[in-house]
Design a protein around this motif. Structure first.
Motif, mmCIF file in Angstrom:
data_model
loop_
_atom_site.group_PDB
_atom_site.id
_atom_site.type_symbol
_atom_site.label_atom_id
_atom_site.label_comp_id
_atom_site.label_asym_id
_atom_site.label_seq_id
_atom_site.Cartn_x
_atom_site.Cartn_y
_atom_site.Cartn_z
ATOM 1 N N UNK A 50 0.820 -1.207 0.000
ATOM 2 C CA UNK A 50 0.000 0.000 0.000
ATOM 3 C C UNK A 50 0.850 1.250 0.000
ATOM 4 N N UNK A 51 0.280 2.327 0.527
ATOM 5 C CA UNK A 51 0.948 3.628 0.538
ATOM 6 C C UNK A 51 1.375 3.985 1.949
ATOM 7 N N UNK A 52 2.613 4.410 2.094
ATOM 8 C CA UNK A 52 3.109 4.958 3.346
ATOM 9 C C UNK A 52 3.904 6.210 3.004
ATOM 10 N N UNK A 53 3.631 7.281 3.718
ATOM 11 C CA UNK A 53 4.387 8.507 3.539
ATOM 12 C C UNK A 53 4.691 9.100 4.903
ATOM 13 N N UNK A 54 5.878 9.664 5.034
ATOM 14 C CA UNK A 54 6.217 10.478 6.192
ATOM 15 C C UNK A 54 6.152 11.924 5.728
ATOM 16 N N UNK A 55 5.410 12.749 6.474
ATOM 17 C CA UNK A 55 5.196 14.130 6.071
ATOM 18 C C UNK A 55 5.801 15.150 7.016
ATOM 19 N N UNK A 56 6.168 14.732 8.214
ATOM 20 C CA UNK A 56 6.726 15.662 9.182
ATOM 21 C C UNK A 56 7.656 14.947 10.136
ATOM 22 N N UNK A 57 8.579 15.700 10.720
ATOM 23 C CA UNK A 57 9.534 15.102 11.654
ATOM 24 C C UNK A 57 9.963 16.127 12.695
ATOM 25 N N UNK A 58 10.313 15.621 13.849
ATOM 26 C CA UNK A 58 10.890 16.427 14.916
ATOM 27 C C UNK A 58 11.924 15.558 15.608
ATOM 28 N N UNK A 69 1.234 8.812 7.131
ATOM 29 C CA UNK A 69 0.087 7.930 7.018
ATOM 30 C C UNK A 69 0.471 6.617 6.368
ATOM 31 N N UNK A 70 -0.423 5.644 6.547
ATOM 32 C CA UNK A 70 -0.297 4.336 5.931
ATOM 33 C C UNK A 70 -1.682 3.929 5.458
ATOM 34 N N UNK A 71 -1.768 3.274 4.321
ATOM 35 C CA UNK A 71 -3.063 2.819 3.832
ATOM 36 C C UNK A 71 -3.096 2.746 2.327
ATOM 37 N N UNK A 72 -4.236 3.162 1.750
ATOM 38 C CA UNK A 72 -4.362 3.200 0.299
ATOM 39 C C UNK A 72 -5.096 4.483 -0.085
ATOM 40 N N UNK A 73 -5.425 4.627 -1.354
ATOM 41 C CA UNK A 73 -6.048 5.871 -1.815
ATOM 42 C C UNK A 73 -7.402 6.135 -1.173
ATOM 43 N N UNK A 74 -8.105 5.091 -0.735
ATOM 44 C CA UNK A 74 -9.441 5.250 -0.171
ATOM 45 C C UNK A 74 -9.494 5.176 1.342
ATOM 46 N N UNK A 75 -8.442 4.723 1.986
ATOM 47 C CA UNK A 75 -8.457 4.529 3.437
ATOM 48 C C UNK A 75 -7.068 4.785 3.995
ATOM 49 N N UNK A 76 -6.842 5.981 4.496
ATOM 50 C CA UNK A 76 -5.543 6.339 5.061
ATOM 51 C C UNK A 76 -5.653 6.446 6.568
#
Length: 85
Positions: A50-58, A69-76
């Motif tokens: 599926x899809x996993x993206x990291x969008x922010x970090x500290x 997030x993790x999931x797919x185009x319809x359910x994140x």
């Protein structure tokens, strides 16, 4: 392809978060001591179907936290990842 969403800093390093496009999108974190040479983390929990993206970090001197997030185009679903710095 590699996509960087955000860069964060600590006293010792720079962190870049984003994802790699393969057959899916796999969340990825890169670390650099000088901003020129980057090391990709190798963590199997960042690579799943599926899809996993990291969008922010500290980060501070002891811990790195990244969110995305993790999931797919319809359910994140919200996702957080952490490791010692």
């Amino acid at each position: 392809d590699q996509v960087i969403s955000q860069i964060a800093t600590t006293q010792r390093s720079l962190l870049a978060v984003g994802y790699e496009r393969m057959t899916d999108r796999n969340a990825q974190l890169w670390i650099s001591a000088d901003g020129t040479h980057w090391t990709k983390t190798s963590n199997p929990t960042l690579i799943e179907p599926g899809l996993q993206e990291l969008n922010g970090a500290a980060a501070n001197d002891s811990r790195i936290v990244a969110v995305g997030y993790s999931g797919d185009l319809n359910d994140r679903n919200a996702a957080a990842w952490h490791r010692p710095n």
